[in-house]
Design a protein around this motif. Structure first.
Motif, PDB file in Angstrom:
ATOM      1  N   ARG A  28      -5.600   4.255  -4.136  1.00 18.11           N
ATOM      2  CA  ARG A  28      -4.569   4.245  -3.090  1.00 18.11           C
ATOM      3  C   ARG A  28      -4.963   3.295  -1.960  1.00 18.11           C
ATOM      4  O   ARG A  28      -4.139   2.530  -1.459  1.00 18.11           O
ATOM      5  CB  ARG A  28      -4.390   5.638  -2.501  1.00 18.11           C
ATOM      6  N   TRP A  32      -3.024  -0.048  -0.815  1.00 19.57           N
ATOM      7  CA  TRP A  32      -2.659  -0.238   0.586  1.00 19.57           C
ATOM      8  C   TRP A  32      -3.206  -1.561   1.113  1.00 19.57           C
ATOM      9  O   TRP A  32      -2.523  -2.268   1.867  1.00 19.57           O
ATOM     10  CB  TRP A  32      -3.197   0.913   1.439  1.00 19.57           C
ATOM     11  N   LEU A 124       2.134   5.376   0.708  1.00 18.54           N
ATOM     12  CA  LEU A 124       0.917   5.109  -0.069  1.00 18.54           C
ATOM     13  C   LEU A 124      -0.270   5.930   0.433  1.00 18.54           C
ATOM     14  O   LEU A 124      -1.072   6.416  -0.367  1.00 18.54           O
ATOM     15  CB  LEU A 124       0.567   3.624  -0.023  1.00 18.54           C
ATOM     16  N   SER A 153       4.014   7.620  -5.931  1.00 18.70           N
ATOM     17  CA  SER A 153       4.103   6.968  -4.622  1.00 18.70           C
ATOM     18  C   SER A 153       4.562   5.521  -4.777  1.00 18.70           C
ATOM     19  O   SER A 153       5.358   5.024  -3.981  1.00 18.70           O
ATOM     20  CB  SER A 153       2.747   6.992  -3.920  1.00 18.70           C
ATOM     21  N   LEU A 154       4.065   4.852  -5.813  1.00 18.03           N
ATOM     22  CA  LEU A 154       4.491   3.476  -6.054  1.00 18.03           C
ATOM     23  C   LEU A 154       5.963   3.404  -6.430  1.00 18.03           C
ATOM     24  O   LEU A 154       6.656   2.445  -6.074  1.00 18.03           O
ATOM     25  CB  LEU A 154       3.631   2.836  -7.143  1.00 18.03           C
TER      26      LEU A 154
END
Length: 186
Positions: A28, A32, A124, A153-154
């Motif tokens: 993650r 980011w 993210l 999340s993506l």
């Protein structure tokens, strides 16, 4: 510099808090970091575009700073004004009119790189965030309290990431085309 600061702060966080991140957390953080580099790349491309368009370096720097200030500080205000013109609210608005105005503000704010970056970063880095736009109470009632995975999340932020990439590439392309046209004339 951003990679170095991220590694330094991660190391200090591990040392001070004693919490070792999982592999998912590291992935993650890496995603980011890539999104942050795209955001920084947009502003560098815009500065390069102003440098090509404007003759003096000081004027170019001031134009770049002004564009950044307008896009980050005044974008919400400008979007609100434009949304009120395109989807006006009467004195006693109905829920449909209020929703239409809010949706117009959300749509217009997605043209701002700051909004795109803020929404992408939020989803993210926070595995409990399930949306980037307007969320209704009935949607919150049905949401599970468990954190979501990185691929979910993506899926939430893919449009923001694609928008940032597109803005960056378009700005670099405009700077390159402007530069080449000036060089061909010279």
């Amino acid at each position: 510099v951003l990679v170095g600061l991220t590694l330094l702060l991660s190391g200090v966080g591990i040392w001070r808090l004693g919490i070792v991140p999982t592999v998912g957390d590291l992935i993650r953080l890496t995603v980011w970091l890539v999104v942050s580099l795209m955001y920084i790349g947009f502003w560098l491309a815009l500065a390069m575009l102003f440098s090509v368009w404007l003759r003096r370096a000081s004027t170019s720097a001031l134009a770049s700073i002004a564009a950044w200030l307008v896009a980050t500080l005044f974008a919400v205000l400008l979007v609100g004004i434009v949304a009120d013109v395109l989807a006006p609210l009467p004195a006693q608005p109905t829920p449909e009119e209020t929703l239409r105005n809010a949706q117009m503000q959300e749509t217009l704010s997605r043209f701002s790189p700051g909004t795109l970056y803020e929404q992408a970063t939020g989803a993210l880095l926070n595995p409990t965030q399930r949306a980037t736009g307007l969320v209704f109470l009935r949607q919150l009632d049905r949401a599970l309290p468990n954190p979501i995975t990185l691929d979910q999340s993506l899926l939430i932020v893919w449009s923001q990431v694609v928008g940032l990439i597109a803005l960056t590439l378009l700005t670099f392309a405009a700077a390159y085309i402007s530069f080449m046209r000036q060089e061909v004339r010279a």
